[in-house]
Write a protein that holds these residues in place. Structure first.
Motif, PDB file in Angstrom:
ATOM      1  N   MET A 171       0.830  -1.220   0.000  1.00 43.83           N
ATOM      2  CA  MET A 171       0.000   0.000   0.000  1.00 43.83           C
ATOM      3  C   MET A 171       0.861   1.266   0.000  1.00 43.83           C
ATOM      4  O   MET A 171       1.908   1.290   0.620  1.00 43.83           O
ATOM      5  N   LEU A 172       0.365   2.283  -0.681  1.00 44.54           N
ATOM      6  CA  LEU A 172       1.104   3.554  -0.719  1.00 44.54           C
ATOM      7  C   LEU A 172       0.601   4.497   0.366  1.00 44.54           C
ATOM      8  O   LEU A 172      -0.603   4.534   0.636  1.00 44.54           O
ATOM      9  N   SER A 173       1.514   5.277   0.959  1.00 45.91           N
ATOM     10  CA  SER A 173       1.068   6.303   1.908  1.00 45.91           C
ATOM     11  C   SER A 173       0.289   7.370   1.134  1.00 45.91           C
ATOM     12  O   SER A 173       0.599   7.645  -0.033  1.00 45.91           O
ATOM     13  N   LYS A 174      -0.646   8.000   1.842  1.00 43.60           N
ATOM     14  CA  LYS A 174      -1.469   9.027   1.167  1.00 43.60           C
ATOM     15  C   LYS A 174      -0.780  10.372   1.318  1.00 43.60           C
ATOM     16  O   LYS A 174      -1.167  11.187   2.159  1.00 43.60           O
ATOM     17  N   ILE A 175       0.234  10.602   0.526  1.00 37.96           N
ATOM     18  CA  ILE A 175       1.005  11.832   0.733  1.00 37.96           C
ATOM     19  C   ILE A 175       0.310  13.079   0.162  1.00 37.96           C
ATOM     20  O   ILE A 175       0.545  14.177   0.611  1.00 37.96           O
ATOM     21  N   ILE A 176      -0.539  12.900  -0.853  1.00 32.96           N
ATOM     22  CA  ILE A 176      -1.217  14.077  -1.442  1.00 32.96           C
ATOM     23  C   ILE A 176      -2.497  14.354  -0.631  1.00 32.96           C
ATOM     24  O   ILE A 176      -3.268  13.438  -0.361  1.00 32.96           O
ATOM     25  N   ASP A 177      -2.689  15.621  -0.252  1.00 37.91           N
ATOM     26  CA  ASP A 177      -3.881  16.019   0.529  1.00 37.91           C
ATOM     27  C   ASP A 177      -5.176  15.568  -0.142  1.00 37.91           C
ATOM     28  O   ASP A 177      -5.350  15.822  -1.343  1.00 37.91           O
ATOM     29  N   GLN A 178      -6.075  15.001   0.634  1.00 32.64           N
ATOM     30  CA  GLN A 178      -7.356  14.547   0.078  1.00 32.64           C
ATOM     31  C   GLN A 178      -8.133  15.719  -0.538  1.00 32.64           C
ATOM     32  O   GLN A 178      -8.774  15.569  -1.577  1.00 32.64           O
ATOM     33  N   THR A 179      -8.031  16.911   0.097  1.00 31.69           N
ATOM     34  CA  THR A 179      -8.801  18.053  -0.436  1.00 31.69           C
ATOM     35  C   THR A 179      -8.331  18.402  -1.862  1.00 31.69           C
ATOM     36  O   THR A 179      -9.147  18.766  -2.716  1.00 31.69           O
ATOM     37  N   LYS A 180      -7.033  18.244  -2.100  1.00 33.09           N
ATOM     38  CA  LYS A 180      -6.510  18.563  -3.445  1.00 33.09           C
ATOM     39  C   LYS A 180      -6.954  17.510  -4.459  1.00 33.09           C
ATOM     40  O   LYS A 180      -7.272  17.825  -5.609  1.00 33.09           O
ATOM     41  N   ILE A 181      -6.992  16.260  -4.013  1.00 28.06           N
ATOM     42  CA  ILE A 181      -7.465  15.183  -4.906  1.00 28.06           C
ATOM     43  C   ILE A 181      -8.940  15.451  -5.260  1.00 28.06           C
ATOM     44  O   ILE A 181      -9.321  15.387  -6.432  1.00 28.06           O
ATOM     45  N   ASP A 182      -9.743  15.778  -4.236  1.00 30.10           N
ATOM     46  CA  ASP A 182     -11.180  16.016  -4.469  1.00 30.10           C
ATOM     47  C   ASP A 182     -11.384  17.216  -5.400  1.00 30.10           C
ATOM     48  O   ASP A 182     -12.219  17.177  -6.302  1.00 30.10           O
ATOM     49  N   HIS A 183     -10.601  18.256  -5.149  1.00 33.47           N
ATOM     50  CA  HIS A 183     -10.701  19.480  -5.953  1.00 33.47           C
ATOM     51  C   HIS A 183     -10.395  19.177  -7.428  1.00 33.47           C
ATOM     52  O   HIS A 183     -11.149  19.527  -8.337  1.00 33.47           O
ATOM     53  N   PHE A 184      -9.286  18.490  -7.653  1.00 35.26           N
ATOM     54  CA  PHE A 184      -8.897  18.175  -9.041  1.00 35.26           C
ATOM     55  C   PHE A 184      -9.906  17.218  -9.675  1.00 35.26           C
ATOM     56  O   PHE A 184     -10.229  17.344 -10.860  1.00 35.26           O
ATOM     57  N   THR A 185     -10.400  16.261  -8.880  1.00 43.68           N
ATOM     58  CA  THR A 185     -11.372  15.302  -9.433  1.00 43.68           C
ATOM     59  C   THR A 185     -12.601  16.044  -9.968  1.00 43.68           C
ATOM     60  O   THR A 185     -13.124  15.718 -11.034  1.00 43.68           O
ATOM     61  N   LYS A 186     -13.023  17.076  -9.227  1.00 44.63           N
ATOM     62  CA  LYS A 186     -14.182  17.874  -9.690  1.00 44.63           C
ATOM     63  C   LYS A 186     -13.872  18.535 -11.029  1.00 44.63           C
ATOM     64  O   LYS A 186     -14.673  18.474 -11.957  1.00 44.63           O
ATOM     65  N   TRP A 187     -12.723  19.167 -11.119  1.00 46.15           N
ATOM     66  CA  TRP A 187     -12.326  19.806 -12.390  1.00 46.15           C
ATOM     67  C   TRP A 187     -12.296  18.777 -13.516  1.00 46.15           C
ATOM     68  O   TRP A 187     -12.779  19.018 -14.619  1.00 46.15           O
ATOM     69  N   PHE A 188     -11.676  17.659 -13.207  1.00 45.14           N
ATOM     70  CA  PHE A 188     -11.475  16.587 -14.186  1.00 45.14           C
ATOM     71  C   PHE A 188     -12.826  16.107 -14.723  1.00 45.14           C
ATOM     72  O   PHE A 188     -13.011  15.949 -15.929  1.00 45.14           O
ATOM     73  N   GLU A 189     -13.791  15.914 -13.823  1.00 44.66           N
ATOM     74  CA  GLU A 189     -15.101  15.406 -14.250  1.00 44.66           C
ATOM     75  C   GLU A 189     -15.830  16.409 -15.155  1.00 44.66           C
ATOM     76  O   GLU A 189     -16.547  16.019 -16.054  1.00 44.66           O
ATOM     77  N   ARG A 190     -15.573  17.702 -14.894  1.00 46.35           N
ATOM     78  CA  ARG A 190     -16.312  18.732 -15.642  1.00 46.35           C
ATOM     79  C   ARG A 190     -15.596  19.211 -16.905  1.00 46.35           C
ATOM     80  O   ARG A 190     -16.160  19.962 -17.677  1.00 46.35           O
ATOM     81  N   SER A 191     -14.339  18.814 -17.072  1.00 42.39           N
ATOM     82  CA  SER A 191     -13.582  19.391 -18.189  1.00 42.39           C
ATOM     83  C   SER A 191     -13.569  18.462 -19.400  1.00 42.39           C
ATOM     84  O   SER A 191     -13.685  17.250 -19.272  1.00 42.39           O
ATOM     85  N   GLU A 192     -13.421  19.088 -20.564  1.00 43.96           N
ATOM     86  CA  GLU A 192     -13.301  18.294 -21.796  1.00 43.96           C
ATOM     87  C   GLU A 192     -11.910  18.413 -22.371  1.00 43.96           C
ATOM     88  O   GLU A 192     -11.307  17.448 -22.808  1.00 43.96           O
TER      89      GLU A 192
END
Ligand code: 5GP
Length: 343
Positions: free
Chosen positions: A1-22
């Motif tokens: 297993m990998l440590s969760k080094i990237i902040d969850q808030t940043k992952i969530d933020h980018f995921t939102k952009w990713f879902e909405r972008s073309e």
């Protein structure tokens, strides 16, 4: 297993952009290296698998030994296709800035990136990130941006969608930014990631051969020539090699031919700091590469004397003047850092 080094808030933020972008544009730094191209193409393959329209734009050409990488032909070089790249960047929904921390590292491309209304995210492992992106994923403790791209994709929940092509690119970036796992590579999670990439079918031995064993005859002769003129500063545990424009002409030098040369003097017993001075063919300046082993801070030396920066053990900068003047600045620096070099 990998440590969760990237902040969850940043992952969530980018995921939102990713879902909405073309339309997503990935940009990376000038004179792109294996990690710049590897992380960019690794991310590109993943985003394409999610039906996004993706383009990679870099300021200028990258070395031939990276051209085998899947997707390398699609990389847009800003110095050749400026108008096309300007349009892509202006019309993008999201711009992903990979493997650089300061806008000047993308040179002229910086103006259009800053002017674009696209949302911007930085994923990088250099110290002191500038704040031109809304999301900044900056982890200097991680040895490559490609590793961060792998971690980002996994944390978004898409490990299954990493393709063989994407895995090859990510592996190449991880490999080249650690000198084939010979420095900055003691984090055991690196090897967990490699194991995961192997599960995608990559042939790591073949990738090594394609990157490190496909040089031209003239490159090997150039290496011999440069090393025969190497200067070793025994009292400072340092070494210097250099390459003038005239010498580049004699050896049919092409971009990338001197890749890795700066590391070679570190194989001398007791040498812990090396410098490579190369006269640039395009601009009136000397390009500086610095490497160290152990705790000697190359990045501080680059910042103090060559208007540059980078990592503790690998840094670079630029110098306006002649090769001789750059050498004198280096020697002056050695004297000033003598105590640290002898520590
Ligand atoms: P290289 O010696 O491979 O060109 O660069 C090694 C590292 O030094 C790069 O990964 C980058 O972090 C840093 N670097 C190289 N050139 C420059 C420069 O001109 N300015 C800054 N700030 N960093 C540089």
């Amino acid at each position: 297993m990998l440590s969760k080094i990237i902040d969850q808030t940043k992952i969530d933020h980018f995921t939102k952009w990713f879902e909405r972008s073309e339309s997503i544009v990935i940009v990376s730094h000038v004179s792109p290296d294996g990690d710049a191209i590897g992380s960019s193409l690794g991310l590109m393959h993943f985003l394409e698998s999610q039906e996004k329209t993706v383009h990679v734009v870099v300021p200028n050409a990258f070395p031939d030994f990276l051209k085998w990488m899947p997707g390398a032909k699609e990389v847009v070089l800003y110095d050749r296709y400026k108008d096309f790249a300007d349009r892509l960047i202006t019309e993008a929904d999201v711009i992903v800035c990979l493997d650089f921390n300061a806008i000047k590292r993308i040179e002229e491309l910086g103006d259009v990136v800053l002017a674009s209304k696209a949302r911007k995210i930085m994923v990088d492992h250099h110290l002191h990130p500038e704040s031109f992106c809304e999301i900044v994923i900056s982890h200097p403790e991680i040895s490559s941006t490609s590793e961060l791209v792998f971690r980002l994709i996994c944390r978004m929940g898409y490990f299954e969608d990493i393709t063989l092509e994407g895995a090859e690119c990510i592996y190449t970036g991880m490999m080249t930014d650690t000198g084939g796992f010979t420095y900055n590579s003691n984090n055991r999670e690196i090897y967990f990631i490699i194991s995961e990439l192997l599960s995608k079918g990559i042939d790591k031995d073949d990738i090594y051969r394609k990157v490190y064993n496909t040089y031209s005859e003239s490159r090997l002769r150039l290496m011999g020539y440069i090393l025969s003129n190497m200067h070793v500063y025994k009292e400072h545990h340092a070494a210097l090699i250099s390459l003038s424009k005239e010498e580049q002409g004699k050896f049919d030098y092409i971009k990338g031919d001197s890749e890795g040369f700066v590391n070679i003097p570190l194989s001398i017993k007791d040498v812990c700091f090396t410098c490579f001075l190369r006269e640039d063919t395009e601009k009136q300046m000397i390009k500086i590469s610095l490497r160290s082993v152990g705790t000697f801070p190359c990045n501080k030396f680059a910042a103090d004397f060559f208007n540059g920066g980078g990592h503790l053990n690998a840094s670079g900068g630029e110098f306006c003047g002649t090769l001789e003047e750059a050498r004198a600045v280096f020697e002056d620096g050695l004297e000033r850092y003598k105590e640290l070099l002898n520590a």
